[in-house]
Design an enzyme around this catalytic site. Structure first.
Site, mmCIF file in Angstrom:
data_model
loop_
_atom_site.group_PDB
_atom_site.id
_atom_site.type_symbol
_atom_site.label_atom_id
_atom_site.label_comp_id
_atom_site.label_asym_id
_atom_site.label_seq_id
_atom_site.Cartn_x
_atom_site.Cartn_y
_atom_site.Cartn_z
ATOM 1 N N SER A 215 -17.353 8.089 15.482
ATOM 2 C CA SER A 215 -17.912 9.387 15.810
ATOM 3 C C SER A 215 -17.737 10.291 14.606
ATOM 4 C CB SER A 215 -17.319 10.052 17.025
ATOM 5 O OG SER A 215 -18.200 11.169 17.615
ATOM 6 N N ASP A 477 -25.562 4.619 23.341
ATOM 7 C CA ASP A 477 -24.841 5.872 22.946
ATOM 8 C C ASP A 477 -25.508 7.273 23.532
ATOM 9 O OD1 ASP A 477 -23.373 8.192 21.664
ATOM 10 O OD2 ASP A 477 -22.544 6.500 20.367
ATOM 11 N N HIS A 515 -20.775 6.221 24.344
ATOM 12 C CA HIS A 515 -19.851 6.832 23.266
ATOM 13 C C HIS A 515 -18.322 6.689 23.861
ATOM 14 C CE1 HIS A 515 -19.788 9.053 19.368
ATOM 15 N NE2 HIS A 515 -18.663 9.766 20.013
#
Length: 585
Positions: A215, A477, A515
């Site tokens: 991320s 995601d 995610h």
């Protein structure tokens, strides 16, 4: 870069760091026993001089970027049987801070871990969100089944990127030096301090220097390759927030669709219906119904069918996606969105319009840094689950300070970005901002995209010295668009050619992975794969990942190199990777 050139580079770094280890710099590290030579330090047991790092001061000259030096706050050996030590051996734990130039700028706090049994390698670990919490570097890497890198003999280190707070807080955006630190400078500053201390502790620099993060940490991985290519031999950069300004701006557009337009809020029950309908149509397209949409391309061909089956009958209005919608009107100050749909079983045009904002992405009539003109959309109708904490809003009312669960992760983060980084006004109303026509804020948006973003496709220097890269991202995601990551990869192929990109990069797009969550959460030894590639030239191909999602823990799937995906071969246990083969869309 040739072996001779690499040795010369290491020698230059060692010369620059020599002030940490020799009597010539008595003022630089007063807390160390400076009578030891580097050779003696290498031979001495680490425990004999770990505590001597406490209180030491590193001069600014040891750090390539401008700072006021660094201060070591604590240093102590952690015993193999000490409470909380699950690393399997002793290590020296050092904590400290790198001083900012401006007294009002927060310091960069860092942790460094030096194992007694060092493997000659170092690993810098990235953060997440807006950072703000020191990365300790002592734990197992996310989604890795093996021992922690520290337990494997890696010297590990991380930092807080130069401010204190949880990953949702963007208030530090009001401070210029803190923004620069967050964008890229903390990475180099912490790297240089850590290497100085590693050289002092062991008497030599690391033979290999790696970076790993996801991320924001993934963005940081691409950042070090773009800005400091000579410092690293290998990078693991997962779900990378490359286009940082773009993802924040599309978050604002989502919030405007949900709260600035009548009926735009999509309640979780309808988001769940979208997901279940997608599974009903697309789950079996990869040859087996396993709760994972693997063939995203084939699923996309059914998108119109899926949308039609979800849409409420409303012949008087038809939605046409647009990239140039106007900002929310100022009278939407109540921040409440009403929604109605027959028995809550279908989506109105306004609700579909919200999902289309996320699907279509953001197109800008001006360019951000490196020619970026927007943000790629998400796989909304291809198996992305939007009801979790990192998904879309759960509440029809926008809070004065939006939160992840109530108002959606993307909007909450985008709202903070506009308030503190762009407008630098805590009372700024993000619902009244038009990303397509930012007016007097355009210059700031462009400047921020260069400071924080990592969209520069020029990795030539990193490639030239043999640097390697592994990226893993979920096709489902909901935070970082998988299509944005794919677009950057394709830009690299367009620039360097497929053969050169294949020589240094591996991209694995994982079906069902979101995610950090999802119906398939891959566990795979990426650090081992990277190290084998760098040190032995063994380039990774198809990897085998074990699912660590709670409900399906233990099943396995092949991780296929992009653009491949796992397809069931028609026989065998559906919970075993051996029953699947990588297929092209």
């Amino acid at each position: 870069m040739t072996r001779r050139a690499r040795r010369a580079r290491a020698a230059r770094i060692a010369h620059r760091l020599a002030g940490v280890a020799t009597a010539a710099s008595l003022g630089a590290l007063p807390g160390l026993a400076m009578h030891r030579t580097s050779a003696q330090a290498k031979e001495a047991p680490l425990a004999m001089h770990c505590a001597e790092f406490a209180g030491a001061v590193l001069s600014p000259e040891l750090i390539a970027l401008p700072t006021a030096g660094a201060q070591i706050e604590s240093a102590a050996m952690i015993g193999a049987t000490a409470p909380g030590n699950q690393q399997g051996g002793e290590y020296c734990r050092i904590t400290g801070r790198i001083k900012a130039l401006n007294a009002t700028t927060p310091d960069i706090r860092f942790d460094l871990n030096l194992p007694r049994r060092w493997n000659g390698r170092a690993l810098q670990i990235g953060g997440g969100g807006y950072n703000g919490v020191v990365v300790s570097g002592t734990g197992v890497m996310p989604f890795s089944p093996d021992r922690a890198p520290l337990a494997q003999g890696y010297a590990t280190f991380g930092d807080d990127s130069g401010h204190v707070g949880d990953s949702s807080l963007a208030v530090f955006g009001l401070v210029d030096e803190a923004v620069t630190n967050f964008g890229y400078a903390h990475l180099k500053k912490t790297h240089d301090v850590a290497l100085a201390l590693i050289e002092r502790a062991y008497g030599s620099l690391p033979q290999r220097m790696y970076f790993a993060g996801g991320s924001t940490g993934g963005r940081e991985g691409y950042t070090v390759m773009q800005r400091f290519p000579d410092d690293y031999d290998g990078v693991i950069a997962n779900s990378p927030a490359l286009n940082f300004s773009g993802v924040r701006l599309i978050g604002v557009k989502l919030g405007q669709a949900e709260y600035g337009k009548p009926g735009g809020f999509v309640p979780p029950a309808l988001l769940e219906r979208v997901y279940q309908r997608t599974l009903a149509v697309c789950d079996k397209l990869d040859g087996v119904a396993d709760g994972i949409v693997s063939d995203v391309a084939a699923c996309r061909a059914h998108e119109a069918e899926i949308i039609d089956s979800l849409r409420c009958a409303a012949p008087e209005s038809t939605y046409a996606p647009s990239h140039a919608s106007s900002p929310a009107s100022s009278h939407a100050a109540s921040y409440t969105s009403s929604y109605t749909s027959p028995r809550g079983e279908c989506l109105t045009d306004a609700q579909l319009a919200t999902l289309f904002v996320m699907r279509d992405g953001l197109s800008l009539p001006y360019r951000l840094a490196w020619g970026v003109k927007g943000y790629r959309g998400y796989n909304v109708f291809q198996g992305t689950h939007l009801t979790g904490t990192l998904g879309l809003a759960h509440e029809p009312r926008r809070l004065p300070a939006p939160t992840f669960r109530a108002n959606g992760y993307l909007f909450a983060q985008g709202d903070g970005y506009l308030r503190y980084f762009v407008a630098r006004d805590a009372d700024f109303d993000s619902l009244a901002f038009d990303p397509q026509r930012p007016g007097r804020y355009r210059a700031q948006l462009v400047a921020l995209s260069r400071t924080i973003g990592s969209m520069n496709p020029d990795l030539s220097r990193y490639i030239s010295h043999g640097g390697k890269l592994i990226t893993v991202q979920g096709l489902a995601d909901e935070v970082i668009s998988p299509n944005q990551t794919i677009a950057y990869y394709e830009a690299l192929v367009a620039r360097f050619g497929a053969d050169q990109v294949n020589g240094f990069m591996r991209l694995y797009m994982v079906p069902g992975f979101q995610h950090g969550n999802g119906v398939f959460i891959p566990s795979v030894d990426l650090l081992g794969a990277l190290d084998n590639w760098v040190t032995r030239g063994a380039a990774p191909e198809t990897l085998i990942a074990t699912d660590i999602a709670a409900e399906t823990n233990g099943r396995s799937r092949p991780l296929c190199r992009y653009p491949g995906f796992p397809r069931y071969i028609g026989k065998g246990n559906v919970n075993l990777a051996s029953s699947f083969a990588c297929a092209e869309p």
